[in-house]
Design an enzyme around this catalytic site. Structure first.
Site, short mmCIF file in Angstrom:
data_model
loop_
_atom_site.label_atom_id
_atom_site.label_comp_id
_atom_site.label_asym_id
_atom_site.label_seq_id
_atom_site.Cartn_x
_atom_site.Cartn_y
_atom_site.Cartn_z
N SER A 107 6.07 -1.77 -1.88
CA SER A 107 6.09 -2.78 -3.08
C SER A 107 5.21 -2.31 -4.24
O SER A 107 4.04 -3.34 -4.27
CB SER A 107 5.86 -4.35 -2.34
OG SER A 107 4.82 -4.33 -1.64
N LYS B 100 0.42 0.21 6.53
CA LYS B 100 1.13 -1.13 6.57
C LYS B 100 1.84 -1.42 8.11
O LYS B 100 1.70 -2.33 8.67
CB LYS B 100 2.15 -1.22 5.51
CG LYS B 100 1.50 -0.77 4.12
CD LYS B 100 2.58 -0.94 3.19
CE LYS B 100 3.60 0.16 3.17
NZ LYS B 100 3.43 1.43 3.03
N SER B 101 2.73 -0.36 8.46
CA SER B 101 3.70 -0.83 9.58
C SER B 101 2.85 -0.88 10.89
O SER B 101 3.01 -1.81 11.76
CB SER B 101 4.69 0.35 9.77
OG SER B 101 5.58 0.42 8.78
N GLY C 165 0.79 -1.16 0.02
CA GLY C 165 0.10 -0.09 0.15
C GLY C 165 0.78 1.40 0.07
O GLY C 165 2.18 1.15 0.23
N LEU C 166 0.18 2.34 -0.13
CA LEU C 166 0.81 3.55 -0.20
C LEU C 166 1.65 3.99 1.17
O LEU C 166 1.32 3.19 2.18
CB LEU C 166 0.03 4.83 -0.35
CG LEU C 166 -0.86 4.65 -1.91
CD1 LEU C 166 -1.76 5.71 -1.80
CD2 LEU C 166 0.15 5.00 -3.12
N SER C 167 2.72 4.94 0.87
CA SER C 167 3.28 5.29 2.46
C SER C 167 2.07 6.15 3.08
O SER C 167 1.34 6.92 2.64
CB SER C 167 4.31 6.50 1.77
OG SER C 167 4.88 7.15 3.06
N GLY C 168 2.20 5.64 4.47
CA GLY C 168 1.02 6.33 5.34
C GLY C 168 -0.09 5.57 5.05
O GLY C 168 -1.15 6.13 5.85
N1 LIG Z 1 10.31 8.48 -3.13
C1 LIG Z 1 9.95 7.79 -2.22
N2 LIG Z 1 8.81 6.93 -2.41
C2 LIG Z 1 8.16 6.40 -1.48
N3 LIG Z 1 8.59 6.03 -0.24
C3 LIG Z 1 9.78 6.90 0.34
C4 LIG Z 1 10.44 7.59 -0.92
N4 LIG Z 1 11.46 8.32 0.08
C5 LIG Z 1 11.48 7.83 1.09
N5 LIG Z 1 10.34 7.08 1.14
C6 LIG Z 1 10.07 6.43 2.76
O1 LIG Z 1 10.66 4.95 2.26
C7 LIG Z 1 9.50 3.83 2.67
C8 LIG Z 1 9.28 3.24 1.52
O2 LIG Z 1 10.41 1.96 1.32
P1 LIG Z 1 9.94 0.95 0.89
O3 LIG Z 1 11.18 -0.03 0.74
O4 LIG Z 1 8.56 0.09 1.29
O5 LIG Z 1 9.56 1.07 -0.84
S1 LIG Z 1 9.47 0.30 -2.12
O6 LIG Z 1 8.69 -0.87 -1.93
O7 LIG Z 1 10.65 -0.28 -2.64
O8 LIG Z 1 8.96 1.09 -2.93
C9 LIG Z 1 8.24 4.88 2.86
O9 LIG Z 1 7.88 4.24 4.09
P2 LIG Z 1 6.41 3.96 4.43
O10 LIG Z 1 5.71 5.31 4.52
O11 LIG Z 1 6.67 3.04 5.71
O12 LIG Z 1 5.73 3.24 3.20
C10 LIG Z 1 8.84 6.35 3.39
O13 LIG Z 1 8.72 6.68 4.53
N1 LIG Z 2 -7.18 2.30 10.54
C1 LIG Z 2 -5.60 2.88 10.63
N2 LIG Z 2 -4.89 1.54 10.17
C2 LIG Z 2 -3.35 1.86 10.06
N3 LIG Z 2 -2.98 3.05 10.48
C3 LIG Z 2 -3.95 4.24 10.73
C4 LIG Z 2 -5.42 3.97 10.81
N4 LIG Z 2 -5.95 5.15 11.19
C5 LIG Z 2 -4.84 6.03 11.48
N5 LIG Z 2 -3.88 5.40 11.00
C6 LIG Z 2 -2.56 6.09 11.38
O1 LIG Z 2 -2.05 6.27 9.92
C7 LIG Z 2 -0.42 6.14 10.03
C8 LIG Z 2 0.08 4.97 9.19
O2 LIG Z 2 1.48 5.15 9.27
P1 LIG Z 2 2.35 3.93 9.06
O3 LIG Z 2 1.81 2.75 9.65
O4 LIG Z 2 3.76 4.32 9.12
O5 LIG Z 2 2.22 3.67 7.33
P2 LIG Z 2 2.93 2.83 6.29
O6 LIG Z 2 3.88 1.77 6.88
O7 LIG Z 2 1.82 2.39 5.26
O8 LIG Z 2 3.87 3.99 5.65
C9 LIG Z 2 0.00 6.12 11.63
O9 LIG Z 2 0.14 7.14 12.15
C10 LIG Z 2 -1.47 5.51 11.89
O10 LIG Z 2 -1.68 5.93 13.63
#
Ligand SMILES: Nc1ncnc2c1ncn2[C@@H]1O[C@H](COP(=O)(O)OS(=O)(=O)O)[C@@H](OP(=O)(O)O)[C@H]1O
Ligand SMILES: Nc1ncnc2c1ncn2[C@@H]1O[C@H](COP(=O)(O)OP(=O)(O)O)[C@@H](O)[C@H]1O
Length: 200
Positions: free
Chosen positions: A106, A38-39, A32-35
């Site tokens: 991914s 997932k984590s 899924g998208l950043s934010g």
């Molecule tokens: N350009 C760009 N695009 C997307 N994400 C970025 C980028 N630069 C830094 N980050 C940070 O790196 C996390 C994503 O890393 P991943 O290893 O999950 O990415 S990937 O699967 O290889 O696409 C991602 O973390 P998550 O927010 O946990 O998804 C970001 O915090």
């Molecule tokens: N239903 C939900 N499930 C997961 N995260 C949520 C939800 N509602 C709000 N959040 C918030 O969204 C953010 C997600 O961040 P994170 O887990 O780091 O996402 P990712 O790993 O996809 O980048 C956290 O701050 C979390 O508290």
């Protein structure tokens, strides 16, 4: 290319290690998208599984990029290599009998399918954390969307780098205002219902 290298078959194999842990090893692959969550959801699910006595390991994007994939950036080819390495590591962990949770964007279908192809039937459980980009951007837990919008980060997923949504994931988690705890619980229930977390 692995030329002149033979695979060594050890006496203690995956089945024996899984039996010792009384569980069916698998990868729960979050995408899924950043934010999108997932984590957060993977953490909560892992906590629940460990409380039940399951043996787990969580591979998390940010952490892996500090070590194993510390040399990689966010170009398409680096993302492909990132997921390739993670897939091979996850496969080894599954071979050790663990339930592996992975939390990586991914973004490309072929890379997720590559990992699926390494695994046996029912060992790869793709979980699509389907949170709309508007919600991810509103959350912006690391301030990265703001930076990307300002042009300070290039190739940001969902903005100027592609995200290919799963077509037929094992679990499709949509967001409709629930808390992280509720999302994790929903996921857990779906995994149980579909029979993925049964003991050996
Ligand atoms: N350009 C760009 N695009 C997307 N994400 C970025 C980028 N630069 C830094 N980050 C940070 O790196 C996390 C994503 O890393 P991943 O290893 O999950 O990415 S990937 O699967 O290889 O696409 C991602 O973390 P998550 O927010 O946990 O998804 C970001 O915090
Ligand atoms: N239903 C939900 N499930 C997961 N995260 C949520 C939800 N509602 C709000 N959040 C918030 O969204 C953010 C997600 O961040 P994170 O887990 O780091 O996402 P990712 O790993 O996809 O980048 C956290 O701050 C979390 O508290």
């Amino acid at each position: 290319m692995a030329t002149n290298i033979l695979w060594h078959q050890h006496e203690v194999d995956k089945a024996r290690r899984a039996e010792a842990k009384s569980q069916r090893p698998a990868i729960i692959w979050f995408t899924g998208l950043s934010g999108s969550g997932k984590s957060t959801i993977a953490n909560l699910l892992e906590k629940k599984l460990v409380e039940e006595g399951k043996h787990t390991y969580l591979l998390d994007g940010d952490n892996v990029r500090h070590g194993l994939c510390g040399d990689l950036g966010f170009s398409n080819s680096d993302r492909v290599e990132n997921i390739r390495r993670i897939s091979e590591v996850a496969k080894l962990f599954v071979d050790s009998g663990l339930i592996v949770l992975t939390a990586f964007i991914s973004p490309f279908k072929t890379d997720r399918d590559f990992c699926r192809s390494l695994m046996q039937e029912n060992e790869f459980i793709e979980v699509f954390v389907d949170t709309p980009i508007e919600e991810c951007e509103k959350r912006d837990p690391k301030g990265l969307y703001q930076k990307a919008r300002q042009g300070d980060i290039k190739d940001f997923t969902g903005i100027d780098s592609n995200y290919e949504a799963p077509v037929d994931p094992e679990v499709h988690l949509t967001f409709s205002g629930q808390t992280p705890e509720q999302s994790a619980e929903m996921l857990y229930e779906m995994l149980i219902e579909k029979g993925y977390l049964t003991d050996v």
